[in-house]
Design a protein around this motif. Structure first.
Motif, PDB file in Angstrom:
ATOM      1  N   TYR A 120      29.538  20.993  31.810  1.00 60.44           N
ATOM      2  CA  TYR A 120      30.363  20.557  30.682  1.00 60.44           C
ATOM      3  C   TYR A 120      31.406  19.574  31.171  1.00 60.44           C
ATOM      4  CZ  TYR A 120      28.390  23.876  27.399  1.00 60.44           C
ATOM      5  OH  TYR A 120      27.543  24.533  26.550  1.00 60.44           O
ATOM      6  N   ARG A 121      31.890  18.727  30.247  1.00 63.86           N
ATOM      7  CA  ARG A 121      32.904  17.716  30.573  1.00 63.86           C
ATOM      8  C   ARG A 121      34.049  17.775  29.599  1.00 63.86           C
ATOM      9  NH1 ARG A 121      31.586  13.471  34.569  1.00 63.86           N
ATOM     10  NH2 ARG A 121      33.812  13.682  34.749  1.00 63.86           N
ATOM     11  N   HIS A 127      32.892  17.914  36.588  1.00 63.19           N
ATOM     12  CA  HIS A 127      32.176  18.757  35.636  1.00 63.19           C
ATOM     13  C   HIS A 127      32.697  20.193  35.711  1.00 63.19           C
ATOM     14  CE1 HIS A 127      29.103  15.533  36.081  1.00 63.19           C
ATOM     15  NE2 HIS A 127      28.898  15.817  34.806  1.00 63.19           N
ATOM     16  N   THR A 156      27.034  18.254  28.794  1.00 66.76           N
ATOM     17  CA  THR A 156      26.572  16.927  29.235  1.00 66.76           C
ATOM     18  C   THR A 156      25.063  16.771  29.098  1.00 66.76           C
ATOM     19  OG1 THR A 156      26.218  17.662  31.511  1.00 66.76           O
ATOM     20  CG2 THR A 156      28.424  16.804  30.955  1.00 66.76           C
TER      21      THR A 156
END
Length: 163
Positions: A120-121, A127, A156
């Motif tokens: 995830y970002r 990340h 992402t």
């Protein structure tokens, strides 16, 4: 499985002689996986054992793990549900009745599990990896914010294997 049942029966007979009463024998399975060697389900009178750990550490498993789990069910039968899982009642069964050390956990080597991490970002440069469980919650609508920058975290589309 026969050796486990034999050892379990020995534990129960010993407890019956000591306490002058009978105890209902539990259902036993060898289907447990993961990091636990055994689990006692008090309300179901069920013992689940880890078949792989049993095969890898048979002698110690029969000596220590089987009585450990039996002591949970016997303590429950004797003292009810208000006792702590590894409290003094369980400990007294392990040391006083079975003559074994009251170890809470086994020390069998446990191989590290391979698992997937979902990346995830947010506004931060790196990340943030999510476990499959947390990723599933996001897919069901839960939202998470970055603890550093406060932005919402977005998947992402990338994942990687760990272990």
């Amino acid at each position: 499985m026969d050796q486990i049942l034999h050892r379990l029966e020995h534990c129960y007979q010993h407890a019956e002689q000591h306490f002058g009463r009978t105890f209902e024998r539990p259902q036993v399975t060898l289907d447990l996986r993961g990091q636990k060697a055994g689990v006692a389900y008090l309300y179901r009178n069920l013992l689940r054992f880890n078949g792989q750990m049993y095969r890898d550490h048979r002698d110690d498993f029969l000596l220590q793990t089987v009585p450990h789990e039996a002591a949970h069910l016997i303590a429950y039968a004797l003292y009810g549900e208000r006792i702590r899982p590894h409290g003094r009642e369980w400990q007294s069964l392990m040391t006083g009745l079975f003559g074994l050390p009251a170890h809470r956990c086994h020390d069998y080597p446990v191989p590290q599990r391979r698992s997937t991490r979902y990346l995830y970002r947010c506004g931060c440069p790196e990340h943030i990896p999510f476990t499959p469980q947390r990723h599933a919650l996001v897919r069901r609508g839960r939202r998470y914010q970055c603890r550093r920058c406060g932005d919402l975290l977005h998947f992402t589309g990338q994942q990687h294997r760990v272990g």
